[in-house]
Design a protein around this motif. Structure first.
Motif, PDB file in Angstrom:
ATOM      1  N   SER A  24      11.846   5.955   0.552  1.00  0.00           N
ATOM      2  CA  SER A  24      11.500   4.843  -0.322  1.00  0.00           C
ATOM      3  C   SER A  24      11.466   3.524   0.452  1.00  0.00           C
ATOM      4  N   SER A  25      12.457   3.305   1.282  1.00  0.00           N
ATOM      5  CA  SER A  25      12.520   2.090   2.089  1.00  0.00           C
ATOM      6  C   SER A  25      11.340   2.012   3.057  1.00  0.00           C
ATOM      7  N   TYR A  27       8.449   3.558   2.793  1.00  0.00           N
ATOM      8  CA  TYR A  27       7.218   3.391   2.016  1.00  0.00           C
ATOM      9  C   TYR A  27       7.054   1.936   1.585  1.00  0.00           C
ATOM     10  N   ASN A  28       8.120   1.323   1.117  1.00  0.00           N
ATOM     11  CA  ASN A  28       8.047  -0.073   0.688  1.00  0.00           C
ATOM     12  C   ASN A  28       7.685  -0.998   1.845  1.00  0.00           C
ATOM     13  N   SER A  31       3.895  -0.337   2.263  1.00  0.00           N
ATOM     14  CA  SER A  31       3.072  -0.786   1.137  1.00  0.00           C
ATOM     15  C   SER A  31       3.100  -2.304   0.973  1.00  0.00           C
ATOM     16  N   GLY A  32       4.111  -2.958   1.511  1.00  0.00           N
ATOM     17  CA  GLY A  32       4.184  -4.410   1.452  1.00  0.00           C
ATOM     18  C   GLY A  32       3.278  -5.111   2.449  1.00  0.00           C
ATOM     19  N   ARG A  37      -0.833  -0.524   4.620  1.00  0.00           N
ATOM     20  CA  ARG A  37      -1.094   0.246   3.405  1.00  0.00           C
ATOM     21  C   ARG A  37      -2.493   0.856   3.456  1.00  0.00           C
TER      22      ARG A  37
END
Length: 111
Positions: A24-25, A27-28, A31-32, A37
């Motif tokens: 999750s970390s 990916y964030n 994606s940020g 991305r």
């Protein structure tokens, strides 16, 4: 407990793992960043095309070579490398969970 409740419980347990937190970390972080991305989305789209398309052997080989080259290039970016590593680690956890379920079902059938 019905099957859907058990699935929700398993999902919650998986979401509470270190592997999920790292995924999750990572990916964030990707994606940020709009550039990263897009690179990841393009790579994933190419992977999906490789798995879902009716390709000739030479087309498949070319696409696999492209994917390997893309992966090597993308992996040089620290955020994408972290994402790929976290994805692999979480995928291994998921594979182990699926295998444990399969073994439990097999034991139940054999008893």
């Amino acid at each position: 407990m019905d099957v859907n409740s058990a699935i929700r419980a398993l999902t919650d347990a998986l979401k509470n793992t270190r592997e999920f937190a790292e995924l999750s970390s990572a990916y964030n972080a990707v994606s940020g960043n709009p550039t990263l991305r897009k690179q990841l989305n393009d790579f994933n789209a190419k992977q999906e095309r490789a798995y879902s398309s009716q390709l000739t052997q030479s087309q498949a080989e070319q696409l696999i070579n492209e994917l390997n080259n893309d992966y090597a290039l993308l992996s040089k970016t620290p955020q994408l490398k972290a994402y790929f590593n976290a994805s692999d680690t979480f995928g291994e956890l998921m594979g182990n969970a699926i295998e444990a379920v399969r073994q439990n079902i097999e034991r139940a059938i054999n008893n």
